[in-house]
Design an enzyme around this catalytic site. Structure first.
Site, PDB file in Angstrom:
ATOM      1  N   LYS A 114       0.816  -1.219   0.000  1.00  0.00           N
ATOM      2  CA  LYS A 114       0.000   0.000   0.000  1.00  0.00           C
ATOM      3  C   LYS A 114       0.846   1.265   0.000  1.00  0.00           C
ATOM      4  O   LYS A 114       0.458   2.277  -0.560  1.00  0.00           O
ATOM      5  CB  LYS A 114      -0.954   0.019   1.206  1.00  0.00           C
ATOM      6  CG  LYS A 114      -2.091  -0.970   1.064  1.00  0.00           C
ATOM      7  CD  LYS A 114      -3.246  -0.594   1.976  1.00  0.00           C
ATOM      8  CE  LYS A 114      -4.389  -1.561   1.807  1.00  0.00           C
ATOM      9  NZ  LYS A 114      -5.532  -1.238   2.661  1.00  0.00           N
ATOM     10  N   LYS A 206      -7.058 -11.197  -8.428  1.00  0.00           N
ATOM     11  CA  LYS A 206      -8.268 -11.265  -7.589  1.00  0.00           C
ATOM     12  C   LYS A 206      -9.271 -10.191  -7.988  1.00  0.00           C
ATOM     13  O   LYS A 206      -8.899  -9.102  -8.406  1.00  0.00           O
ATOM     14  CB  LYS A 206      -7.884 -11.056  -6.115  1.00  0.00           C
ATOM     15  CG  LYS A 206      -7.648 -12.363  -5.384  1.00  0.00           C
ATOM     16  CD  LYS A 206      -7.311 -12.140  -3.933  1.00  0.00           C
ATOM     17  CE  LYS A 206      -8.555 -11.901  -3.089  1.00  0.00           C
ATOM     18  NZ  LYS A 206      -8.229 -11.854  -1.645  1.00  0.00           N
ATOM     19  N   LYS A 209     -11.860  -4.155  -5.528  1.00  0.00           N
ATOM     20  CA  LYS A 209     -12.634  -2.916  -5.606  1.00  0.00           C
ATOM     21  C   LYS A 209     -11.835  -1.798  -6.250  1.00  0.00           C
ATOM     22  O   LYS A 209     -12.382  -0.783  -6.637  1.00  0.00           O
ATOM     23  CB  LYS A 209     -13.181  -2.506  -4.246  1.00  0.00           C
ATOM     24  CG  LYS A 209     -12.215  -2.490  -3.092  1.00  0.00           C
ATOM     25  CD  LYS A 209     -13.005  -2.207  -1.797  1.00  0.00           C
ATOM     26  CE  LYS A 209     -12.228  -2.554  -0.554  1.00  0.00           C
ATOM     27  NZ  LYS A 209     -13.053  -2.522   0.646  1.00  0.00           N
TER      28      LYS A 209
END
Ligand code: TRP
Length: 343
Positions: A114, A206, A209
């Protein structure tokens, strides 16, 4: 058994919840309500470890709550609330910041991902994120946490924090009457009808979002037309479907769609292939589109109904927070006492 079985889990109110969140997590959370004492949280304080538009954050908190309820979380059976309403999460997180070691946090792969290249510019909150997560769980002394594979490392850190706390304060913990340590060794529960729902555009990634293409995922807010269209446009290969699971090897897109069909219909992959094997993809996709619409459209309608009534959603969160606070305050009182802070 020393610790009563309790489940805790949470999702961040950032971006759209999608089919992967539903099949990989929510379906399982709903089931666990029948067997465990459950606490389900909207982890809004984790969301602000990265900048969020304040108005969008407020609606996302209500949206995730609506998704929880529409999926079948029952606020009468379980505690459903948002994290920032129970101040003890932040309080215990501070104590854990003082228990966890820099070396432990330096190993966290989610922080590295991140923070990206510009680590110096990541928030301190993003770095300390795992300590807040440990606090979420251990505030309720939860024994089981249903999560995805990607959260396993954070659960290990949660156990490390619990163990170090139990060791560092052993005499105080024993004096307070906890013979087996104060915090339990929490276990991740990695199960669900489909724990790995992949992108509809790329079977090796995967469903996420944050994917730039909305066609990569089925959002829980998508209506019937959008769901059907995304299934029909999903990437596939030119071969017909195999009749046995072995034939799906190396065909990640086909495997993903069959997995989704199996999960939504609550059947095995074998049974699905026995029915559709040898047939063309178009036939299977039509069946999958119909099934996905049948399963998800009612959930979508429920979410819309709930979102049209923010007063109701806020009421659920308020009531949940009150119940959560009772447990949280009791834990925090013990923690203060054990650590040597005045209650
Ligand atoms: N880190 C989790 C995620 O990104 C969210 C989360 C925060 C969580 N606190 C938690 C999950 C406690 C389980 C238990 O998915």
């Amino acid at each position: 058994m020393a610790f009563a079985q309790r489940v805790f889990s949470g999702m961040q109110p950032t971006g759209n919840l999608h089919l992967g969140n539903y099949l990989g997590a929510l379906v399982n959370w709903v089931k666990m309500q029948d067997t465990h004492d459950c606490v389900y949280c909207v982890v809004d304080m984790h969301a602000i470890t990265m900048w969020q538009d304040p108005a969008a954050l407020k609606s996302a908190i209500r949206e995730v709550t609506a998704a929880y309820l529409a999926a079948g979380l029952d606020p009468k059976k379980s505690i459903v609330f948002n994290q920032s309403k129970v101040a003890e999460h932040a309080e215990l997180a501070w104590v854990f910041n003082c228990v966890a070691r820099l070396g432990w946090l330096n190993r966290m792969t989610q922080f590295k991902e991140k923070a990206g290249k510009d680590r110096e510019n990541a928030s301190v909150g993003l770095y300390a994120y795992p300590c807040l997560m440990a606090a979420d769980i251990l505030l309720y002394r939860a024994t089981h946490v249903p999560v995805g594979e990607d959260q396993k490392q954070h659960l290990e850190l949660t156990r490390d924090v619990a163990q170090k706390f139990n060791n560092d304060f052993r005499p105080q913990i024993e004096a307070a009457g906890f013979a087996d340590g104060f915090f339990p060794m929490t276990e991740p529960v990695i199960q669900g009808p489909a724990t790995r729902v992949m992108s509809l555009r790329d079977g090796s990634k995967k469903m996420s979002k944050s994917d730039a293409s909305d066609y990569a995922r089925i959002n829980l807010t998508d209506d019937a037309d959008a769901i059907a269209q995304k299934v029909r446009k999903a990437k596939t290969d030119p071969e017909p479907l195999p009749s046995e699971p072995k034939g799906l090897e190396g065909r990640s897109e086909a495997e993903n769609l069959v997995g989704i069909y199996a999960a939504l219909s609550e059947r095995s992959v074998e049974a699905v292939l026995a029915e559709f094997g040898g047939g063309q993809f178009s036939t299977f996709k039509n069946a999958l589109a119909d099934l996905a619409v049948a399963k998800l459209a009612p959930l979508n309608a429920d979410m819309r109904r709930l979102l049209a009534d923010p007063g109701f959603v806020d009421g659920v969160l308020k009531d949940g927070a009150e119940r959560a606070r009772v447990i949280a305050a009791e834990t925090m009182n013990h923690v203060k006492d054990i650590v040597g802070l005045l209650r």
